[in-house]
Write a protein that holds these residues in place. Structure first.
Motif, PDB file in Angstrom:
ATOM      1  N   GLY A 145       0.667  -1.362  -0.377  1.00  0.00           N
ATOM      2  CA  GLY A 145      -0.051  -0.146   0.192  1.00  0.00           C
ATOM      3  C   GLY A 145       0.946   1.018   0.287  1.00  0.00           C
ATOM      4  O   GLY A 145       0.765   2.235  -0.555  1.00  0.00           O
ATOM      5  N   VAL A 146       1.741   1.203   1.731  1.00  0.00           N
ATOM      6  CA  VAL A 146       2.823   2.484   0.265  1.00  0.00           C
ATOM      7  C   VAL A 146       3.465   2.464  -1.344  1.00  0.00           C
ATOM      8  O   VAL A 146       3.613   3.519  -0.919  1.00  0.00           O
ATOM      9  N   PHE A 147       3.735   1.252  -1.002  1.00  0.00           N
ATOM     10  CA  PHE A 147       4.749   1.325  -2.187  1.00  0.00           C
ATOM     11  C   PHE A 147       3.745   1.956  -3.312  1.00  0.00           C
ATOM     12  O   PHE A 147       3.955   3.277  -3.560  1.00  0.00           O
ATOM     13  N   MET A 148       2.210   1.670  -3.467  1.00  0.00           N
ATOM     14  CA  MET A 148       1.383   2.523  -4.004  1.00  0.00           C
ATOM     15  C   MET A 148       1.212   3.649  -4.440  1.00  0.00           C
ATOM     16  O   MET A 148       1.540   4.410  -5.534  1.00  0.00           O
ATOM     17  N   VAL A 149       0.946   4.032  -2.875  1.00  0.00           N
ATOM     18  CA  VAL A 149       1.083   5.853  -3.457  1.00  0.00           C
ATOM     19  C   VAL A 149       1.799   6.419  -2.903  1.00  0.00           C
ATOM     20  O   VAL A 149       1.746   7.615  -3.948  1.00  0.00           O
ATOM     21  N   LEU A 150       3.685   5.946  -2.766  1.00  0.00           N
ATOM     22  CA  LEU A 150       4.604   6.857  -3.558  1.00  0.00           C
ATOM     23  C   LEU A 150       4.309   6.859  -4.383  1.00  0.00           C
ATOM     24  O   LEU A 150       5.318   7.584  -5.248  1.00  0.00           O
ATOM     25  N   VAL A 151       4.443   5.891  -5.240  1.00  0.00           N
ATOM     26  CA  VAL A 151       4.488   5.863  -7.064  1.00  0.00           C
ATOM     27  C   VAL A 151       2.983   6.609  -7.885  1.00  0.00           C
ATOM     28  O   VAL A 151       3.685   6.953  -8.445  1.00  0.00           O
ATOM     29  N   VAL A 152       2.733   6.600  -7.367  1.00  0.00           N
ATOM     30  CA  VAL A 152       1.246   7.405  -7.796  1.00  0.00           C
ATOM     31  C   VAL A 152       1.661   8.968  -7.927  1.00  0.00           C
ATOM     32  O   VAL A 152       1.960   9.650  -8.223  1.00  0.00           O
ATOM     33  N   VAL A 153       2.384   9.286  -6.333  1.00  0.00           N
ATOM     34  CA  VAL A 153       2.971  10.608  -5.646  1.00  0.00           C
ATOM     35  C   VAL A 153       3.495  10.756  -6.579  1.00  0.00           C
ATOM     36  O   VAL A 153       4.073  12.320  -7.254  1.00  0.00           O
ATOM     37  N   TYR A 154       5.207  10.494  -6.839  1.00  0.00           N
ATOM     38  CA  TYR A 154       5.654  10.453  -7.722  1.00  0.00           C
ATOM     39  C   TYR A 154       6.030  10.547  -8.567  1.00  0.00           C
ATOM     40  O   TYR A 154       5.805  11.551  -9.903  1.00  0.00           O
TER      41      TYR A 154
END
Length: 368
Positions: A145-154
């Protein structure tokens, strides 16, 4: 190999190409079919969860004359549960039996010692509680979940929100297919599988970002020109990075295939299957999604933008006018003095497909 290198150079320069964007509905249909199959398999068959997630006992026996099938039969008769037996490199056996407590584990250990004709103290027994597996699974979901959020933000910051959405869809696509394959083939899901699933996310995202970067460079000031539509530039971006993506994926797949088919299949090191299958399927799905899903989806989302819609109308109107006059409109020509957009076109052509080896011009003649 020289032919492949020549093809890659021609793709990069835009001399040849395949219409990936134009056939995107086919790729969408294939992906939807595969994804539905994976979801149905998960709903019907579920996953073959390893002992780390459901609890039980693991027995390690010394080298014995019994075969894997015989040891499996002995373990199932002694425990009354299904057993998974793996032959280790030194000839010993690793036996996993789910749903056992301490008392039952001691009984199974005694029976195995008799059946295999080995001292009981030579058989190592280890109890695994399901709570440990649950902790690992929860941490994996949190990390995902954290990875997905960071990917979207980046990606939303580095590129734009449409590319972030497309990359997220591609990642979910890759994970769903990989998990569905595990359900279909019945491979055991272990901690190694979870590690493999988290690992493939980086590989999948890498190919996608390479194409997105080419697309970003090729579409700077895109609305100021009337030569290409956004989809055409996106298609050029895929073709210009195609050989690079294929080479990267093949190089990564070769050692993983060795682990899966040679180590796990031929040599019988079943524990290698836990991580190698998720890596193999995930790498292949990641390469597919970056080319056939992520970039076409960006093109679809982008062409809903009013400015891009207006630009597309101008491009098509210009081509229609040229066709009506019986003129041949070369969209790859670098000279177009009517539009005042030569600066964009030259920059876009360089970024997306490279400079042409030859351009139109008036030939110079020597007179002597």
């Amino acid at each position: 190999m020289s032919k492949l290198g020549n093809l890659g150079a021609r793709l990069h320069r835009g001399e040849v190409g395949y219409d990936f964007i134009g056939k995107r509905k086919i790729w969408y249909g294939v992906s939807i079919l595969i994804t539905i199959t994976a979801i149905v398999a998960l709903a019907v068959q579920g996953l073959n969860m390893g002992i780390e997630f459901k609890g039980g006992a693991v027995f390690t026996t010394p080298k014995a004359s019994a075969s894997v099938s015989q040891v499996q039969e002995y373990a199932e008769e002694a425990s009354g549960h299904d057993a998974i037996v793996q032959e280790l490199g030194n000839g010993s056996m690793r036996i996993q039996v789910g749903g056992l407590d301490t008392q039952q584990s001691d009984k199974v250990r005694t029976e195995l010692a008799k059946d295999l004709n080995v001292p009981e103290d030579k058989i190592a027994a280890e109890l695994v509680g399901p709570s440990w597996g649950e902790q690992i699974a929860n941490k994996a979901w949190t990390g995902l979940g954290v990875f997905m959020v960071l990917v979207v933000v980046y990606l939303a910051i580095a590129f734009e929100w449409r590319m972030a959405v497309a990359a997220l869809v591609a990642l979910i696509h890759d994970i769903t297919i990989t998990v569905g394959i595990y359900s279909l083939v019945g491979f055991e899901v272990t901690v190694g599988t979870v590690i493999g699933l988290l690992t493939i996310l980086g590989y999948s995202l890498y190919d996608t970002v390479v194409v997105f970067d080419s697309l970003k460079e090729g579409t700077k000031g895109v609305t100021k020109q009337t030569r290409w539509t956004y989809s055409e530039i996106a298609n050029r971006s895929i073709n210009s990075t195609l050989v690079r993506s294929v080479n990267t994926t093949v190089v990564a797949l070769l050692p993983v295939a060795g682990l899966l088919f040679i180590g796990g299949g031929v040599l019988g090191a079943g524990m290698l299957n836990d991580i190698s299958l998720s890596l193999f399927v995930g790498l292949a799905a990641g390469a597919y999604s970056s080319i056939f899903i992520a970039t076409p989806l960006v093109a679809d989302l982008k062409e809903r933008d009013p400015a891009i819609k207006a630009m597309k109308k101008r491009v098509l109107a210009k081509r229609a006018a040229a066709a009506a006059k019986g003129e041949s409109l070369d969209v790859d020509d670098s000279t177009d003095g009517d539009d005042g957009d030569d600066g964009f076109e030259d920059a876009a052509e360089t970024a997306v497909v490279g400079q042409r080896a030859s351009r139109r011009g008036r030939p110079s003649e020597r007179r002597g």
